[in-house]
Design an enzyme around this catalytic site. Structure first.
Site, mmCIF file in Angstrom:
data_model
loop_
_atom_site.group_PDB
_atom_site.id
_atom_site.type_symbol
_atom_site.label_atom_id
_atom_site.label_comp_id
_atom_site.label_asym_id
_atom_site.label_seq_id
_atom_site.Cartn_x
_atom_site.Cartn_y
_atom_site.Cartn_z
ATOM 1 N N LYS A 14 47.861 26.175 47.178
ATOM 2 C CA LYS A 14 47.977 25.702 45.814
ATOM 3 C C LYS A 14 49.256 25.174 45.232
ATOM 4 O O LYS A 14 49.781 26.120 46.399
ATOM 5 C CB LYS A 14 47.324 26.888 44.813
ATOM 6 C CG LYS A 14 45.685 27.034 45.566
ATOM 7 C CD LYS A 14 45.230 28.287 44.210
ATOM 8 C CE LYS A 14 43.831 29.361 44.176
ATOM 9 N NZ LYS A 14 44.274 30.123 45.047
ATOM 10 N N ARG A 91 54.606 31.854 47.110
ATOM 11 C CA ARG A 91 54.178 33.186 46.701
ATOM 12 C C ARG A 91 54.020 34.064 48.225
ATOM 13 O O ARG A 91 53.086 33.334 48.852
ATOM 14 C CB ARG A 91 52.896 32.743 46.074
ATOM 15 C CG ARG A 91 52.015 34.509 46.021
ATOM 16 C CD ARG A 91 50.656 34.522 45.563
ATOM 17 N NE ARG A 91 49.627 35.499 44.736
ATOM 18 C CZ ARG A 91 48.759 35.967 44.897
ATOM 19 N NH1 ARG A 91 48.245 34.571 45.507
ATOM 20 N NH2 ARG A 91 48.524 36.854 44.769
ATOM 21 N N LEU A 209 42.416 41.675 35.225
ATOM 22 C CA LEU A 209 41.482 41.350 35.219
ATOM 23 C C LEU A 209 41.126 40.223 35.572
ATOM 24 O O LEU A 209 41.000 39.549 35.026
ATOM 25 C CB LEU A 209 40.526 42.146 34.402
ATOM 26 C CG LEU A 209 41.320 43.630 33.621
ATOM 27 C CD1 LEU A 209 40.267 43.453 32.218
ATOM 28 C CD2 LEU A 209 40.772 44.596 34.405
ATOM 29 N N GLY A 210 41.319 39.858 37.132
ATOM 30 C CA GLY A 210 40.427 38.257 37.955
ATOM 31 C C GLY A 210 39.696 38.877 38.791
ATOM 32 O O GLY A 210 38.801 39.665 38.542
ATOM 33 N N ASN A 211 39.104 38.178 39.505
ATOM 34 C CA ASN A 211 38.814 38.789 40.688
ATOM 35 C C ASN A 211 38.979 40.082 41.278
ATOM 36 O O ASN A 211 38.583 40.610 41.662
ATOM 37 C CB ASN A 211 38.245 37.492 42.124
ATOM 38 C CG ASN A 211 37.708 36.105 41.487
ATOM 39 O OD1 ASN A 211 36.422 36.531 41.229
ATOM 40 N ND2 ASN A 211 37.687 34.884 41.369
ATOM 41 N N ARG A 241 35.067 43.842 45.636
ATOM 42 C CA ARG A 241 35.589 44.791 46.436
ATOM 43 C C ARG A 241 34.989 46.618 45.361
ATOM 44 O O ARG A 241 35.037 46.636 44.440
ATOM 45 C CB ARG A 241 37.269 44.615 45.609
ATOM 46 C CG ARG A 241 37.774 43.721 46.678
ATOM 47 C CD ARG A 241 39.592 44.040 46.837
ATOM 48 N NE ARG A 241 39.723 42.172 46.861
ATOM 49 C CZ ARG A 241 40.136 42.289 46.114
ATOM 50 N NH1 ARG A 241 41.753 42.349 45.979
ATOM 51 N NH2 ARG A 241 40.910 40.380 45.499
ATOM 52 N N ARG A 285 31.160 36.803 33.959
ATOM 53 C CA ARG A 285 29.904 36.294 32.998
ATOM 54 C C ARG A 285 28.614 36.427 33.142
ATOM 55 O O ARG A 285 28.024 36.524 32.544
ATOM 56 C CB ARG A 285 30.458 33.772 32.717
ATOM 57 C CG ARG A 285 32.085 33.902 32.736
ATOM 58 C CD ARG A 285 32.206 32.466 32.739
ATOM 59 N NE ARG A 285 32.479 32.735 34.005
ATOM 60 C CZ ARG A 285 33.509 31.717 34.439
ATOM 61 N NH1 ARG A 285 33.878 30.682 33.937
ATOM 62 N NH2 ARG A 285 33.595 31.422 35.821
ATOM 63 N N GLY A 331 41.863 36.098 34.535
ATOM 64 C CA GLY A 331 40.384 34.977 34.219
ATOM 65 C C GLY A 331 39.400 36.163 33.276
ATOM 66 O O GLY A 331 38.893 35.343 32.081
ATOM 67 N N GLU A 334 41.494 37.467 30.221
ATOM 68 C CA GLU A 334 41.953 35.979 29.081
ATOM 69 C C GLU A 334 40.560 35.603 28.359
ATOM 70 O O GLU A 334 40.689 36.204 27.244
ATOM 71 C CB GLU A 334 42.682 35.677 29.452
ATOM 72 C CG GLU A 334 44.483 35.601 30.093
ATOM 73 C CD GLU A 334 44.074 34.638 31.181
ATOM 74 O OE1 GLU A 334 44.412 32.958 30.877
ATOM 75 O OE2 GLU A 334 45.525 35.145 32.001
ATOM 76 N N GLU A 384 51.779 33.149 36.815
ATOM 77 C CA GLU A 384 52.334 33.534 38.259
ATOM 78 C C GLU A 384 53.301 33.132 38.714
ATOM 79 O O GLU A 384 54.412 32.644 39.363
ATOM 80 C CB GLU A 384 51.686 34.022 39.478
ATOM 81 C CG GLU A 384 51.005 35.353 38.639
ATOM 82 C CD GLU A 384 49.699 35.817 39.598
ATOM 83 O OE1 GLU A 384 48.739 35.497 38.970
ATOM 84 O OE2 GLU A 384 49.278 37.189 39.669
HETATM 85 P P1 ADP Z 1 41.733 35.062 40.540
HETATM 86 O O1 ADP Z 1 41.756 36.565 40.723
HETATM 87 O O2 ADP Z 1 40.805 34.769 41.680
HETATM 88 O O3 ADP Z 1 42.365 34.324 40.007
HETATM 89 P P2 ADP Z 1 40.559 34.704 37.420
HETATM 90 O O4 ADP Z 1 41.954 35.742 37.035
HETATM 91 O O5 ADP Z 1 40.545 33.294 37.760
HETATM 92 O O6 ADP Z 1 40.340 34.853 38.986
HETATM 93 O O7 ADP Z 1 39.228 35.490 37.586
HETATM 94 C C1 ADP Z 1 38.213 35.006 37.754
HETATM 95 C C2 ADP Z 1 37.446 36.394 37.134
HETATM 96 O O8 ADP Z 1 37.060 35.836 35.701
HETATM 97 C C3 ADP Z 1 35.903 36.237 37.628
HETATM 98 O O9 ADP Z 1 35.523 37.400 37.618
HETATM 99 C C4 ADP Z 1 35.070 35.063 36.298
HETATM 100 O O10 ADP Z 1 33.817 35.648 35.629
HETATM 101 C C5 ADP Z 1 36.598 35.925 35.300
HETATM 102 N N1 ADP Z 1 35.893 34.664 34.021
HETATM 103 C C6 ADP Z 1 36.382 33.245 33.679
HETATM 104 N N2 ADP Z 1 36.142 32.559 32.704
HETATM 105 C C7 ADP Z 1 35.602 33.894 31.429
HETATM 106 C C8 ADP Z 1 35.042 34.718 29.893
HETATM 107 N N3 ADP Z 1 34.861 32.936 29.396
HETATM 108 N N4 ADP Z 1 34.480 35.876 29.941
HETATM 109 C C9 ADP Z 1 34.359 36.281 30.869
HETATM 110 N N5 ADP Z 1 34.566 36.895 32.563
HETATM 111 C C10 ADP Z 1 35.313 35.164 32.992
#
Ligand code: ADP
Length: 405
Positions: A14, A91, A209-211, A241, A285, A331, A334, A384
């Site tokens: 990326k 990174r 809070l992302g993946n 995880r 989601r 993700g 936010e 980041e």
């Molecule tokens: P990464 O850790 O790979 O960078 P992201 O920060 O993009 O990932 O986060 C991915 C997560 O964000 C997924 O679980 C996705 O379901 C969640 N997500 C994205 N948009 C929404 C939303 N509108 N409502 C709830 N969860 C969301």
């Protein structure tokens, strides 16, 4: 100063080209499926120009050559000469105990990164491949490493030691390292600006809070504790995880099901978390949508996820002797109003609450606590890449623009 920011994974790179002084992203994109059939490069320029190229990209060096070709392209590019890339910021996932900040990638630093491969076998080798590829494609252009672990390296011993023989720490460097450091640092600094209070006055709890998910206790500008550990497996429930688990559970399952070490690692990292509990998806989601349809296991997954965040908020408030702000990012952080509400419910004893109209407003960066709340709760989109670009500019300016290699 134009900084090429690179995040090199096993089969992807990326990238963003950022004009660091103005903080403007000139172009961004990714190369996917390196070394596989039908690799792709997608690029989105700041003015909306978008391209997607498919082809064969055998390794990271070729991926970076493709990226450079797009950056230099007459129709889709943003520069006319490789010399207009003033530095590259990488990174790098694991800096071990060696780096508490970003550094110029000299031969000595690369040697230490190689020694740290054992600590991050899934990540650091690809980061090193990206650095070597830039040596070939952008000779003489300085490169800087920005580590996911660096922000947490100065945690006190009481927060990073595990309750196992001390010799395992000295011999194998087994300790809590923590990850997502650039994100926690960015949102903590941004919160201090939005709260109009200097970092030295603030005890913040940041929730990425992302993946992958992690939290940090940021006490007067320093990370004093964080939920991920020796690897990014510990702590919160994540997409796939497990997060925190009694270590005996995995030993027990290994015995019962005759799992190998590799299979047990896969079980905890790829088949657990939201996916494992719900049996539906690792995507928040879908979990929320199925929960609202009445699916029981999706509800359990959501509740385990948010309950654990609440526990960590309580724990980190205790660790810092109070809390002056809670920040959600990543993700899920936010975007998910449901997650934010659930994490902050019944937390008035800490001055934490959510105003639902603010929580569901369309703004990306916002306060979601009621006006005048004792403990403000904020949503701050993470960036980041910008942290990497700014650190890279600072280090290259300090050292002069001559590459150390
Ligand atoms: P990464 O850790 O790979 O960078 P992201 O920060 O993009 O990932 O986060 C991915 C997560 O964000 C997924 O679980 C996705 O379901 C969640 N997500 C994205 N948009 C929404 C939303 N509108 N409502 C709830 N969860 C969301």
């Amino acid at each position: 100063m134009n900084i090429l920011v690179l995040n090199c994974g096993s089969s992807s790179v990326k990238y963003q080209m950022i004009e660091a002084e103005s903080r403007k992203t000139l172009t961004r994109g990714s190369v996917e499926r390196i070394g596989m059939s039908a690799a792709t490069l997608s690029n989105l320029r700041h003015d909306g120009d978008e391209i997607r190229i498919a082809g064969e990209i055998v390794d990271h060096t070729q991926a970076i050559e493709y990226i450079l070709a797009v950056l230099l392209s007459k129709n889709h590019g943003v520069i006319s000469d490789r010399g207009q890339i003033h530095a590259v910021g990488h990174r790098v996932v694991h800096g071990g105990e060696s780096f508490s900040g970003s550094v110029l990638l000299t031969d000595d630093v690369i040697k230490i990164l190689r020694e740290n491969i054992e600590l991050a076998p899934l990540h650091n080798p690809h980061n090193l491949r990206g650095i070597a590829a830039c040596d070939v494609s952008l000779p003489g252009i300085p490169q800087v490493g920005v580590f996911d672990t660096a922000f947490h390296v100065k945690m006190p011993k009481r927060a990073y030691l595990y309750g196992i023989p001390y010799s395992l720490y000295t011999q194998y460097k087994i300790r809590r390292y923590g990850f997502h450091g650039s994100s926690h640092r960015y949102v903590a600094e941004r919160a201090s600006t939005l709260l109009s209070r200097p970092p030295e006055d603030l005890r913040l709890i940041t929730c990425h809070l992302g993946n992958g998910c992690s939290m940090a206790a940021v006490d007067r500008g320093s990370s004093v504790d964080t939920s991920m550990g020796f690897t990014p497996l510990e702590g919160l429930l994540m997409g796939t995880r497990s997060g925190d688990i009694d270590a005996s559970v995995i030993l027990y399952v290994m015995g019962k099901e005759g799992l190998t070490l590799g299979e047990a690692t896969t079980l905890l990292n790829k088949h657990s978390g939201l996916q494992g509990i719900s049996g539906i998806s690792s995507d928040m989601r879908e979990i929320v949508s199925e929960m609202k349809n009445g699916d029981k296991k999706a509800t359990y997954a959501f509740e385990v996820f948010t309950y654990r965040i609440k526990k960590y908020i309580g724990a980190y408030a205790a660790a810092m002797g109070g809390v002056d702000g809670v920040v959600f990012t990543g993700g899920i952080g936010e975007n998910s109003t449901d997650v934010r509400s659930a994490c902050c419910s019944n937390m008035e004893f800490l001055g934490i609450a959510v105003d639902e109209s603010r929580n569901s407003s369309g703004e990306k960066e916002k306060f979601i606590s009621p006006e005048g709340a004792r403990t403000p709760v904020l949503v701050i989109p993470t960036n980041e890449e910008l942290v990497i670009a700014i650190d890279t500019m600072r280090i290259v300016s300090e050292k002069g623009s001559v590459s150390a290699r």
